[in-house]
Design a protein around this motif. Structure first.
Motif, PDB file in Angstrom:
ATOM      1  N   LEU A 103       0.821  -1.204   0.000  1.00 40.49           N
ATOM      2  CA  LEU A 103       0.000   0.000   0.000  1.00 40.49           C
ATOM      3  C   LEU A 103       0.863   1.264   0.000  1.00 40.49           C
ATOM      4  O   LEU A 103       0.538   2.251  -0.652  1.00 40.49           O
ATOM      5  CB  LEU A 103      -0.915  -0.030   1.221  1.00 40.49           C
ATOM      6  N   TYR A 117       2.410   1.746  -3.545  1.00 42.98           N
ATOM      7  CA  TYR A 117       1.389   2.149  -4.516  1.00 42.98           C
ATOM      8  C   TYR A 117       1.285   3.672  -4.511  1.00 42.98           C
ATOM      9  O   TYR A 117       1.303   4.325  -5.553  1.00 42.98           O
ATOM     10  CB  TYR A 117       0.041   1.527  -4.161  1.00 42.98           C
ATOM     11  N   ASP A 118       1.188   4.214  -3.312  1.00 44.10           N
ATOM     12  CA  ASP A 118       1.054   5.661  -3.165  1.00 44.10           C
ATOM     13  C   ASP A 118       2.239   6.397  -3.769  1.00 44.10           C
ATOM     14  O   ASP A 118       2.098   7.363  -4.521  1.00 44.10           O
ATOM     15  CB  ASP A 118       0.935   6.032  -1.681  1.00 44.10           C
ATOM     16  N   ALA A 134      -0.621   7.651   3.317  1.00 40.95           N
ATOM     17  CA  ALA A 134      -1.970   7.622   2.744  1.00 40.95           C
ATOM     18  C   ALA A 134      -2.597   9.013   2.672  1.00 40.95           C
ATOM     19  O   ALA A 134      -3.207   9.377   1.664  1.00 40.95           O
ATOM     20  CB  ALA A 134      -2.860   6.693   3.550  1.00 40.95           C
ATOM     21  N   GLY A 154       2.999  -3.098  -4.938  1.00 40.69           N
ATOM     22  CA  GLY A 154       2.472  -1.745  -4.801  1.00 40.69           C
ATOM     23  C   GLY A 154       2.645  -0.943  -6.072  1.00 40.69           C
ATOM     24  O   GLY A 154       1.721  -0.252  -6.532  1.00 40.69           O
ATOM     25  N   LEU A 163       0.327  -2.356  -8.657  1.00 38.61           N
ATOM     26  CA  LEU A 163      -1.034  -1.881  -8.430  1.00 38.61           C
ATOM     27  C   LEU A 163      -1.196  -0.468  -8.978  1.00 38.61           C
ATOM     28  O   LEU A 163      -2.192  -0.152  -9.643  1.00 38.61           O
ATOM     29  CB  LEU A 163      -1.348  -1.911  -6.933  1.00 38.61           C
ATOM     30  N   LEU A 200      -7.694   7.241  -4.269  1.00 35.24           N
ATOM     31  CA  LEU A 200      -7.833   5.904  -3.690  1.00 35.24           C
ATOM     32  C   LEU A 200      -6.862   5.683  -2.528  1.00 35.24           C
ATOM     33  O   LEU A 200      -6.991   4.702  -1.789  1.00 35.24           O
ATOM     34  CB  LEU A 200      -7.589   4.829  -4.765  1.00 35.24           C
ATOM     35  N   ILE A 221      -6.890   2.707   0.563  1.00 31.42           N
ATOM     36  CA  ILE A 221      -5.788   1.761   0.661  1.00 31.42           C
ATOM     37  C   ILE A 221      -5.044   1.931   1.984  1.00 31.42           C
ATOM     38  O   ILE A 221      -4.640   0.954   2.623  1.00 31.42           O
ATOM     39  CB  ILE A 221      -4.843   1.936  -0.542  1.00 31.42           C
ATOM     40  N   ILE A 232      -6.910   0.230   4.817  1.00 32.13           N
ATOM     41  CA  ILE A 232      -6.716  -1.220   4.787  1.00 32.13           C
ATOM     42  C   ILE A 232      -5.358  -1.588   5.383  1.00 32.13           C
ATOM     43  O   ILE A 232      -5.228  -2.518   6.186  1.00 32.13           O
ATOM     44  CB  ILE A 232      -6.833  -1.746   3.347  1.00 32.13           C
ATOM     45  N   GLY A 233      -4.338  -0.833   4.992  1.00 28.10           N
ATOM     46  CA  GLY A 233      -2.995  -1.095   5.494  1.00 28.10           C
ATOM     47  C   GLY A 233      -2.898  -0.940   6.994  1.00 28.10           C
ATOM     48  O   GLY A 233      -2.267  -1.755   7.682  1.00 28.10           O
TER      49      GLY A 233
END
Length: 426
Positions: free
Chosen positions: A23, A26-27, A94, A162, A165, A193, A197, A200-201
């Motif tokens: 996660l 991904y960011d 995030a 990540g 994704l 998003l 995410i 969730i992390g």
């Protein structure tokens, strides 16, 4: 039965530690993947290369904060616990990522827009400075004897997951919307998003068990009161070794698997959606090969695998970049396959190797600082340097020389380190 339960718990902790990494990256990857779009929206210029230079300059600025993040999270990890440091790092990635999704563009806010973007990247850099190396230390300390290379390689795979994704969602956005729609609002969707995410992390990270090595130190009253100072004072030579080791790994990764979509779309005029698809295939290949190389390093040692990977890059970087300039999807995929193999040979054993260098009481501080200083200096600047080399030399293959030189630096370092795959760690 007791052993089976312990093994399942270890696997659960390793998976949870790695999922947060997915996660986080991904960011962070979205910025590099959407660089051509962000360049036009936040750094408009008649010269496309100048806009890209400004965009990748901010990319490098984010990396400049990684050493600061490594100090902060290294201290937290060695004093408060690996688990708590990993929980905080997810939150601090995030929220800024989501904020990028609502930023006004240069057309809407003028110079304030790139200033705000830069500030957000600084916060992201702090978070990344603690996340990846924290997860490496955490996973290696949970890994069973003789499998540290294999287990730690999954932290690299989670990083790639990540980025994959981010690449997949970016590809979906660019293939679903027209170019004008992506420029108008589509680019914001992947960033928005980030808050989902991140939630969730954080949920997954709260279920982690603390590192056994940290718990033993805590129970024995042997936690370092000043882990950052102790790491620098007593282990600075090994930390310099880590910095040198990251040179080839970081430049190779950020040139090939982050900068490549921009390179293909701007220098070979392959459409950005196609360039992102090619990049996705390369990342998947790297994901498959990395655990194999981590496991191989548990059998024959870290050094042979690391050295072989650097040799392949040093020899093939220039001709492979030449192949990438042909504008042929087949040539691009073949070049990426070779790069993926060589990168996996470095990334598979890399996490275990750097963790094995340091004692538990200063491990997270020492690993985080050495790793992040190297990645800030080499990885964060790689897309900028590649773009600058092309602009000043007029040669599209000039980044190949830079990549080969970086591989040689790391090759020298890997020859000099002591083999550690059979060592016991606390």
């Amino acid at each position: 039965m007791k052993i089976d339960g312990s093994s399942r718990r270890t696997t659960k902790n390793v998976i949870a530690g790695c999922v947060g990494n997915v996660l986080e990256w991904y960011d962070f990857a979205l910025y590099g993947l959407f660089a051509p779009v962000l360049a036009r929206l936040f750094f408009p210029s008649e010269d496309e290369l100048s806009s890209l230079l400004a965009t990748f300059g901010v990319f490098a600025v984010g990396f400049s904060m990684r050493p600061a993040g490594s100090v902060i999270f290294g201290f937290l990890g060695d004093r408060v616990g690996r688990k708590r440091a990993l929980e905080i790092s997810v939150i601090t990635m995030a929220v800024p990522t989501t904020l990028i999704g609502v930023l006004p563009t240069y057309e809407e806010a003028g110079r304030l827009a790139p200033i705000l973007l830069t500030l957000i990247r600084l916060i992201q850099g702090i978070s990344v400075g603690g996340e990846f190396t924290g997860s490496i230390s955490f996973v290696v300390e949970h890994a069973p004897p003789g499998r540290r290379g294999f287990y730690s390689s999954w932290t690299e795979v989670s990083l790639l997951c990540g980025i994959l994704l981010g690449s997949v969602i970016s590809s979906l956005v660019t293939n679903t919307f027209t170019g004008e729609q992506v420029q108008s609002f589509g680019w914001r969707i992947p960033f928005l998003l980030g808050i989902v995410i991140g939630a969730i992390g954080l949920y997954l990270r709260t279920g982690l068990d603390e590192s056994p090595a940290f718990e033993r130190l805590k129970e024995a009253g042997q936690l370092s009161k000043r882990p950052v100072r102790d790491a620098i004072q007593n282990h600075w030579k090994k930390m310099v070794t880590v910095v040198g080791a990251t040179c080839g790994a970081s430049i190779n990764f950020y040139l090939i698997f982050v900068y490549l979509p921009t390179f293909l779309s701007t220098e070979t005029h392959i459409p950005l959606p196609s360039a992102l698809d090619i990049n996705t295939i390369g990342i998947v290949t790297l994901m498959v090969l990395t655990p194999v190389m981590g496991l191989l390093s548990d059998v024959i040692g870290r050094k042979p695998v690391l050295i072989a990977g650097c040799l392949i890059i040093a020899v093939s970087a220039y001709p492979l970049f030449g192949a990438l300039t042909r504008g042929s999807v087949t040539s691009d995929l073949m070049s990426l396959a070779v790069f993926a193999l060589a990168t996996a040979m470095i990334y598979g054993p890399f996490g275990a190797m750097i963790v094995e260098l340091f004692p538990a009481k200063v491990r997270m501080s020492a690993v985080s600082i050495g790793y992040n200083v190297g990645f800030a200096a080499f990885g964060g600047t790689a897309p900028f340097v590649a773009t600058y080399l092309i602009k000043t030399t007029g040669s599209k293959v000039s980044p190949g020389y830079y990549l080969a030189a970086a591989a040689i630096v790391s090759l020298i370092v890997f020859f000099s380190i002591r083999e550690s795959f059979r060592d016991k760690i606390e």
